[in-house]
Design a protein around this motif. Structure first.
Motif, PDB file in Angstrom:
ATOM      1  N   HIS A 143       0.885  -1.183  -0.113  1.00 33.88           N
ATOM      2  CA  HIS A 143      -0.058   0.023   0.159  1.00 33.88           C
ATOM      3  C   HIS A 143       0.824   1.318   0.059  1.00 33.88           C
ATOM      4  N   SER A 144       2.023   1.105  -0.278  1.00 32.21           N
ATOM      5  CA  SER A 144       2.974   2.243  -0.487  1.00 32.21           C
ATOM      6  C   SER A 144       2.481   3.046  -1.869  1.00 32.21           C
ATOM      7  N   ASP A 145       3.328   4.177  -1.932  1.00 30.28           N
ATOM      8  CA  ASP A 145       2.863   4.932  -3.124  1.00 30.28           C
ATOM      9  C   ASP A 145       3.453   4.338  -4.458  1.00 30.28           C
ATOM     10  N   HIS A 146       4.588   3.447  -4.231  1.00 31.25           N
ATOM     11  CA  HIS A 146       5.194   2.891  -5.416  1.00 31.25           C
ATOM     12  C   HIS A 146       5.482   1.476  -5.340  1.00 31.25           C
ATOM     13  N   PRO A 147       4.298   0.659  -5.259  1.00 28.96           N
ATOM     14  CA  PRO A 147       4.654  -0.796  -4.839  1.00 28.96           C
ATOM     15  C   PRO A 147       5.149  -1.539  -5.997  1.00 28.96           C
ATOM     16  N   ASP A 148       6.064  -2.593  -5.861  1.00 33.17           N
ATOM     17  CA  ASP A 148       6.538  -3.480  -6.972  1.00 33.17           C
ATOM     18  C   ASP A 148       6.526  -4.743  -6.346  1.00 33.17           C
ATOM     19  N   PRO A 149       5.598  -5.570  -6.844  1.00 33.39           N
ATOM     20  CA  PRO A 149       5.612  -7.056  -6.518  1.00 33.39           C
ATOM     21  C   PRO A 149       6.793  -7.551  -6.675  1.00 33.39           C
ATOM     22  N   LYS A 150       7.687  -7.020  -7.739  1.00 36.51           N
ATOM     23  CA  LYS A 150       8.753  -8.104  -8.229  1.00 36.51           C
ATOM     24  C   LYS A 150       9.904  -7.924  -7.134  1.00 36.51           C
ATOM     25  N   SER A 151       9.777  -6.893  -6.140  1.00 39.03           N
ATOM     26  CA  SER A 151      11.034  -6.601  -5.357  1.00 39.03           C
ATOM     27  C   SER A 151      10.667  -7.136  -3.860  1.00 39.03           C
ATOM     28  N   THR A 152      11.576  -7.852  -3.291  1.00 35.68           N
ATOM     29  CA  THR A 152      11.346  -8.593  -2.008  1.00 35.68           C
ATOM     30  C   THR A 152      12.265  -8.145  -1.209  1.00 35.68           C
ATOM     31  N   ALA A 153      12.111  -8.238   0.135  1.00 33.58           N
ATOM     32  CA  ALA A 153      13.214  -8.070   1.160  1.00 33.58           C
ATOM     33  C   ALA A 153      14.337  -8.840   1.053  1.00 33.58           C
ATOM     34  N   ASP A 154      14.253 -10.235   0.379  1.00 34.66           N
ATOM     35  CA  ASP A 154      15.308 -10.952   0.083  1.00 34.66           C
ATOM     36  C   ASP A 154      16.280 -10.673  -1.203  1.00 34.66           C
ATOM     37  N   ASN A 155      15.297 -10.107  -2.114  1.00 37.10           N
ATOM     38  CA  ASN A 155      15.852  -9.922  -3.345  1.00 37.10           C
ATOM     39  C   ASN A 155      15.425  -8.436  -3.874  1.00 37.10           C
ATOM     40  N   PRO A 156      15.993  -7.381  -3.418  1.00 38.55           N
ATOM     41  CA  PRO A 156      15.382  -6.129  -3.457  1.00 38.55           C
ATOM     42  C   PRO A 156      15.902  -5.642  -5.085  1.00 38.55           C
ATOM     43  N   ILE A 157      14.871  -4.776  -5.594  1.00 36.20           N
ATOM     44  CA  ILE A 157      15.231  -4.133  -6.930  1.00 36.20           C
ATOM     45  C   ILE A 157      15.708  -3.007  -6.864  1.00 36.20           C
ATOM     46  N   TRP A 158      14.847  -2.233  -6.128  1.00 35.24           N
ATOM     47  CA  TRP A 158      14.979  -0.564  -5.874  1.00 35.24           C
ATOM     48  C   TRP A 158      15.725  -0.458  -4.906  1.00 35.24           C
ATOM     49  N   TYR A 159      16.462   0.763  -4.798  1.00 36.27           N
ATOM     50  CA  TYR A 159      17.448   1.353  -3.913  1.00 36.27           C
ATOM     51  C   TYR A 159      17.120   2.859  -3.695  1.00 36.27           C
ATOM     52  N   MET A 160      17.319   3.141  -2.252  1.00 35.62           N
ATOM     53  CA  MET A 160      17.489   4.695  -2.205  1.00 35.62           C
ATOM     54  C   MET A 160      18.307   5.135  -1.111  1.00 35.62           C
ATOM     55  N   VAL A 161      18.541   6.583  -0.934  1.00 31.55           N
ATOM     56  CA  VAL A 161      19.457   7.214  -0.038  1.00 31.55           C
ATOM     57  C   VAL A 161      18.522   8.016   0.730  1.00 31.55           C
ATOM     58  N   ASP A 162      19.407   8.678   1.927  1.00 30.58           N
ATOM     59  CA  ASP A 162      18.562   9.325   2.783  1.00 30.58           C
ATOM     60  C   ASP A 162      19.400  10.937   2.427  1.00 30.58           C
ATOM     61  N   ILE A 163      18.828  12.187   2.620  1.00 29.69           N
ATOM     62  CA  ILE A 163      19.330  13.194   2.216  1.00 29.69           C
ATOM     63  C   ILE A 163      18.825  14.182   3.167  1.00 29.69           C
TER      64      ILE A 163
END
Length: 154
Positions: free
Chosen positions: A82-102
């Motif tokens: 239910h996030s703004d940008h869900p992607d069912p192909k990405s999982t905690a074990d096999n993440p696809i997307w990354y982010m940084v903090d600013i």
DNA sequence: GCCAACGTTGGC
DNA sequence: GCCAACGTTGGC
């Protein structure tokens, strides 16, 4: 060894520079483009500097600068249904997307509009000005960064 | 591996 | 709101 410089785009309607100031630290989540993902995951380092750009704004402009305070880590919003940008192909074990903090660094007294950037011959090489450039996370040179900071303070 | 269809970005 | 440019998807 010196830090690198980046430009992050955000639509002020969804997340503005003032939101960043209010939040003090922002997780730069929701990037769903592989080229931008690679920058977030591999290239953007703690202490790197960021130009914060408002896209789809009136006018579109660089509003200020920010500092990277956490290097690339998995964007967990991808596997939150239910996030703004869900992607069912990405999982905690096999993440696809990354982010940084600013965190916010300096808000410009003069917002540097896209038009002003276009009008400055010193900035004609900027990726931002390339036709069809839609990358929401893109590298800028130290020179470009410093020139825009100078314009922002004038 | 090609490519048409489709969705999104983002300036105007 | 329009539309050009580009990324992604999926049929073959």
């Amino acid at each position: 060894m010196e830090g690198n410089y980046w430009l992050f785009k955000s639509e002020p309607g969804s997340y503005s520079y003032d939101d960043l100031v209010k939040d003090e630290v922002a997780e730069w989540d929701g990037v769903r483009n592989f080229q931008a993902r690679n920058f977030l995951r591999d290239s953007i380092k703690h202490g790197d500097h960021v130009l914060f750009y408002h896209s789809n704004a009136k006018p579109t402009a660089v509003i200020g600068t920010a500092l990277v305070v956490r290097e690339g880590y998995p964007d967990y919003t991808a596997w939150q249904e239910h996030s703004d940008h869900p992607d069912p192909k990405s999982t905690a074990d096999n993440p696809i997307w990354y982010m940084v903090d600013i965190k916010p660094l300096e808000k410009f007294s003069n917002h540097v509009s896209l038009q002003e950037i276009r009008n400055n011959p010193l900035l004609e090489g900027m990726l931002l000005l390339k036709r069809g450039m839609r990358l929401s996370v893109q590298p800028v040179t130290k020179e470009e960064f410093n020139i825009i900071c100078g314009m922002g303070r004038s």
